[in-house]
Enzyme design. Structure first.
Site, mmCIF file in Angstrom:
data_model
loop_
_atom_site.group_PDB
_atom_site.id
_atom_site.type_symbol
_atom_site.label_atom_id
_atom_site.label_comp_id
_atom_site.label_asym_id
_atom_site.label_seq_id
_atom_site.Cartn_x
_atom_site.Cartn_y
_atom_site.Cartn_z
ATOM 1 N N PHE A 210 -44.998 -91.067 70.336
ATOM 2 C CA PHE A 210 -46.105 -91.503 69.703
ATOM 3 C C PHE A 210 -45.795 -92.949 68.902
ATOM 4 O O PHE A 210 -46.495 -93.250 68.040
ATOM 5 C CB PHE A 210 -46.548 -90.340 68.760
ATOM 6 C CG PHE A 210 -46.660 -88.911 69.165
ATOM 7 C CD1 PHE A 210 -47.507 -88.737 70.333
ATOM 8 C CD2 PHE A 210 -45.411 -87.953 69.055
ATOM 9 C CE1 PHE A 210 -47.773 -87.490 70.760
ATOM 10 C CE2 PHE A 210 -45.608 -86.642 69.605
ATOM 11 C CZ PHE A 210 -46.718 -86.641 70.651
ATOM 12 N N LYS A 572 -56.116 -82.955 84.814
ATOM 13 C CA LYS A 572 -55.558 -82.147 83.940
ATOM 14 C C LYS A 572 -54.842 -82.407 82.934
ATOM 15 O O LYS A 572 -55.042 -82.411 81.646
ATOM 16 C CB LYS A 572 -54.877 -81.110 84.908
ATOM 17 C CG LYS A 572 -54.293 -79.835 83.711
ATOM 18 C CD LYS A 572 -53.550 -78.761 84.869
ATOM 19 C CE LYS A 572 -52.991 -77.633 84.131
ATOM 20 N NZ LYS A 572 -52.431 -76.454 85.022
ATOM 21 N N GLU A 644 -53.763 -92.799 73.625
ATOM 22 C CA GLU A 644 -54.161 -93.031 72.023
ATOM 23 C C GLU A 644 -55.406 -93.045 71.760
ATOM 24 O O GLU A 644 -56.032 -92.725 70.714
ATOM 25 C CB GLU A 644 -53.464 -94.355 71.697
ATOM 26 C CG GLU A 644 -51.856 -94.314 71.736
ATOM 27 C CD GLU A 644 -51.329 -95.553 71.547
ATOM 28 O OE1 GLU A 644 -51.016 -96.241 70.681
ATOM 29 O OE2 GLU A 644 -51.206 -96.230 72.903
HETATM 30 MO MO1 MOS Z 1 -47.822 -95.858 71.105
HETATM 31 S S1 MOS Z 1 -48.090 -95.940 69.084
HETATM 32 O O1 MOS Z 1 -48.072 -97.303 71.744
HETATM 33 O O2 MOS Z 1 -46.264 -95.136 71.503
#
Ligand code: MOS
Length: 677
Positions: A210, A572, A644
C-alpha cells in the site's frame, strides 16, 4: 544466518548524551552492537524519485540527534532473535531532552528545518485559474467548511522484514518485500558504492504494501550495512510497535474548501487549502490538491498546500496519497452544496463534470464518469432516496443514503518482458515487476495464455526478482498498465518467430514433442500520448448506513461501486482490488487514527489491538461494476489499471450518508461513536 534487533529512542526530540552498550555486548549470544559511535559505513543515495530513493533522507545512526520517538539508535546482532531482542533492551541510553512538537496546532507551517530549505515547497499543489475572490463574490450559493483526517498508520498484514546476504564484501542479495525491485537494487547499490549488477533484490510475494514497501527504510539499510561489516547473513524483523515509527504513515490533514455556485448548481468558484505534516528527517507533502482541477469545472479555481514539521517518523505514500484525503474534503463539500441548493448530489456532479484537466489543459481520454454516476444510481435505487434528512427508519434505526465520486490518475512506466516457449508446450514469462497481492501473476498469465493460444495452466510467470528484465514499479496503481503491453508484445514476437521457423503443422507437433524452444524479449513504454491526453480513471460509490442514535452505533449496510478503469484484464482480481480498497476506506472513515502522546511523542496506538481497522463483521456486501471502454489512447491494451481508485471517495460517501440519516454533518475523520452522540 544471525539475527538483528533494533534499539529505538524513548524520547521524541533531543540528543543522546551517553549510550552504554557494555551489558548488551556481553549478553549471551551477542555478536555485535552498532550505535552512532560505530555505525557501519553507507553513502547517501542521489534520492531522485523514480531512480534511487530511501524513505528517510537521514541515514541511520548518522549522529546523536533524536528527531522522533522510536527512531533507530542502535542494532544488536546475536545468534538468535530472542537473544538479540533481550540484549537490545540492555542498552542504556541517556538523553538531553527538548520539547517535541507532535500536535499540528503547535507546529509552524512553512518553516523548513535547515536540512531541507527550498525542498519544503510543493509547487504542483498550488494552482490558480481565474479570480477566486471575485468568482465567489458573484455566487448565489456558497459554502466554506473545514475537514480533517487523522494520522493513519501503515499496517499491512506482513510486517517489515529483511535478510541481507553478502558474498565477499561486494555482492549483496536482499530478501525483502519491495514494490519496486529495480529501484531498490539501484538504491542499495548506491548506498554501498557498488555497481548495480552486484546487488540482487528478491521479492516473489508481498503480504500487503500500500505504499510502505516501495523504497528501502532505515532498518533495511542498517541491516545490509551490518551484514557486510560482519560478513554474516543477517535478518531483521520489525515489531508492530517499531513499525509505527519507522515504516511510514499517512499524515493528518486539515482542508478548507470553499464552493460558489449559481442557483442552477453550476460551479463558478472553488478554493481548496490544505495543511499536512512531515518529519524533521524527510519532506513528504500529502498531495490533496492534485484532484481538485481534475474533478469539477469552475472558471475560478485555486488550490494551496502548506506543510509543517513535527517530531514524528516519516509520512509517506499510502493508498491514493492525496487523492484519498483530497476527495474526502471535496466530495463532502459537494454534498453540502447539494443540500444548500436542494439539488440531487448525483445531478450536481453530472452538471459540473469537467471534460479537461484544468491545471494541465488536456482533454481526458475515454472518460466515463457520468456513466459511473448513472449506473451506480440505478443499481442502488437512488431515485427512491427521500429528499429530507431523518426520513428513513428501519427497526428503530435511522437510515441514510450517501454517494461520492472516485478518481485516480492512470500511470504507466516502461517495462521489459521475456517470454520463453518451451518444447514441452509450456511458456515462461519473466519480468521483475511485482505482485503485491493485487493479482499481477494472474493477469500476466491470462494475457500470455490468450496470445500464445495456450491453456493458462501451461503458463508459468516469474516476478519480483531484479535479475529479471525491468518490469517497473508496483506503485501508483500502474503495474497492470506497465506490464500488459510488454507481455502482449513479447508474446506476439515469440509466436511469430516460432511460426516462421517452424511450419504451422510442425509447430503444433513440436509443442507436444518437446524438441526446441524459442525466446523473445520485448519492451513497451509510454510515448508522446501524455502530451495530448490526460489519463485518469473514474468512479462513484453509493452506500447505506444505519445509526442507532441511543448508543451511537453505526453500521454500513450496503455498498455499490461503479468504476471506469479502461480495459478490465481480469474481472475477479479487479473487483477484488475495489473491494479491498472500499474496506480500507471504511476503516479510514470509522476507525483508523493515531495520536501521538504529547509528553513522550510516541504513537499511543502501536499494535493491531489498539490500532483499529475493519473485520469481516464490519463490512457489508460490496457490489462492484465496471463501465466504459478500453482506453487505447493510453496503451495498446487499453488498460488503465485499478487499485487505489477504490478507496477514493469512500469516507465522503459514508459521511454524506450519515448526514442523510441523522442530519448531522461530520467533518472530522474517523467518525467514531463520540462524534455521533
Ligand atoms: Mo501506492 S500508495 O502507489 O503503493
Amino acid at each position: 544466518m544471525v539475527h538483528g534487533y533494533l534499539v529505538t529512542a524513548n524520547i521524541a526530540h533531543g540528543q543522546i548524551t551517553s549510550i552504554d552498550t557494555q551489558a548488551a555486548a556481553t549478553a549471551p549470544g551477542v555478536i555485535a552492537v552498532f550505535t552512532h559511535k560505530n555505525a557501519p559505513t553507507v553513502f547517501k543515495p542521489t534520492n531522485n524519485f523514480m531512480k534511487s530513493k530511501i524513505y528517510e533522507a537521514r541515514l541511520p545512526l548518522s549522529d546523536d540527534q533524536i528527531h522522533y520517538a522510536g527512531q533507530i539508535i542502535g542494532l544488536v546482532v546475536a545468534d538468535t532473535f530472542e537473544r538479540a531482542r533481550h540484549a537490545a533492551h540492555l542498552v542504556k541510553v541517556e538523553y538531553a531532552t527538548q520539547e517535541p512538537i507532535v500536535e499540528a496546532s503547535k507546529a509552524n507551517f512553512n518553516e523548513a528545518p535547515p536540512m531541507f530549505g527550498e525542498q519544503m515547497k510543493f509547487e504542483k499543489g498550488n494552482f490558480a485559474a481565474g479570480d477566486f475572490a471575485s468568482g465567489m463574490a458573484g455566487a448565489t450559493a456558497k459554502i466554506t467548511a473545514t475537514y480533517t483526517t487523522s494520522t493513519e498508520l501503515h499496517a499491512p498484514m506482513e510486517p517489515h522484514a529483511i535478510i541481507a546476504h553478502w558474498q565477499d564484501a561486494d555482492t549483496l542479495t536482499v530478501y525483502e518485500p519491495s514494490q519496486w525491485v529495480i529501484g531498490s537494487q539501484r538504491t542499495y547499490a548506491e548506498l554501498f558504492g557498488l555497481p548495480t549488477e552486484k546487488v540482487r533484490i528478491v521479492t516473489p510475494f508481498i503480504g500487503g504494501a500500500f505504499g510502505c514497501k516501495a523504497f528501502p527504510w532505515s532498518h533495511g539499510i542498517l541491516c545490509a550495512a551490518a551484514a557486510r561489516q560482519l560478513q554474516l547473513s543477517l535478518k531483521v524483523v520489525l515489531s508492530r510497535r517499531q513499525m509505527t515509527a519507522n515504516t511510514g504513515h499517512r499524515s493528518q490533514t486539515e482542508q478548507t474548501i470553499s464552493l460558489g455556485a449559481n442557483a442552477d448548481g453550476s460551479l463558478i468558484a472553488i478554493d481548496h487549502a490544505v495543511k499536512s505534516c512531515t518529519s524533521p528527517v524527510d519532506v513528504f507533502t500529502e498531495p490533496c490538491t492534485g484532484i481538485t482541477p481534475a474533478m469539477y469545472a469552475a472558471p475560478n479555481l485555486r488550490t494551496r498546500q502548506e506543510l509543517a514539521v513535527m517530531n514524528v517518523g516519516v509520512p509517506t505514500f499510502m493508498r491514493a496519497p492525496g487523492e484519498n484525503p483530497g476527495l474526502w474534503a471535496l466530495e463532502s463539500a459537494m454534498d453540502e452544496l447539494a443540500w444548500e441548493l436542494k439539488i440531487d448530489p448525483v445531478e450536481l456532479r453530472l452538471k459540473n463534470e469537467t471534460k479537461e484537466h484544468q491545471r494541465r489543459g488536456l482533454p481526458f481520454s475515454a472518460k466515463y464518469f457520468a456513466e459511473c454516476l448513472r449506473v451506480g444510481a440505478e443499481q442502488f435505487g437512488w431515485q427512491d432516496r427521500p429528499k429530507q434528512v431523518r426520513a428513513l427508519t428501519r427497526d428503530g434505526q435511522l437510515i441514510g443514503w450517501g454517494m461520492a465520486a472516485s478518481t485516480f490518475p492512470a500511470l504507466r512506466s516502461a517495462a521489459s518482458v521475456t517470454v520463453r516457449l518451451l518444447a514441452n508446450g509450456t511458456a515462461h514469462i519473466l519480468t521483475s515487476g511485482n505482485d503485491m497481492g493485487t493479482g499481477a501473476y494472474t493477469v500476466v498469465a491470462g494475457t500470455a495464455a490468450e496470445v500464445l493460444e495456450l491453456p493458462v495452466e501451461q503458463v508459468r510467470v516469474e516476478l519480483g526478482d531484479s535479475l529479471l528484465p525491468n518490469g517497473g514499479m508496483a506503485g501508483g496503481s500502474q503495474m497492470t498498465a506497465t506490464l500488459v503491453p510488454a507481455v502482449l508484445k513479447a508474446c506476439t514476437e515469440v509466436l511469430k518467430t516460432a511460426k516462421a521457423t517452424t511450419a504451422q503443422e510442425a509447430f503444433a507437433t513440436l509443442r507436444q514433442s518437446g524438441e526446441a524452444a524459442f525466446e523473445a524479449t520485448a519492451s513497451s513504454a509510454p510515448g508522446e500520448e501524455g502530451k495530448q491526453w490526460a489519463f485518469q480513471s473514474w468512479g462513484a460509490h453509493f452506500c447505506e448506513v444505519s445509526v442507532d442514535e441511543e448508543i451511537a452505533r453505526l453500521r454500513v449496510n450496503r455498498w455499490v461501486s461503479v468504476m471506469n478503469i479502461g480495459q478490465v484484464m481480469n474481472a475477479k482480481t479487479a473487483a477484488s482490488q475495489i473491494r479491498g480498497a472500499v474496506i480500507m476506506g471504511i476503516g479510514q472513515a470509522l476507525m483508523e487514527e493515531c495520536h501521538f502522546d504529547p509528553n513522550i511523542g510516541y504513537p499511543v496506538v502501536y499494535d493491531l489491538a489498539t490500532y483499529h481497522f475493519p473485520t469481516h463483521a464490519d463490512i457489508p456486501r460490496i457490489q462492484v461494476t465496471f463501465v466504459g471502454e478500453p482506453d487505447f489512447n493510453f496503451n495498446p491494451a487499453g488498460v488503465r489499471g485499478v487499485g487505489e481508485i477504490g478507496i477514493t471517495g469512500v469516507s465522503a460517501a459514508i459521511a454524506n450518508a450519515i448526514y442523510h440519516a441523522i442530519g448531522k454533518r461530520i467533518r472530522n475523520l474517523p467518525i467514531t461513536p463520540d462524534k455521533l452522540l
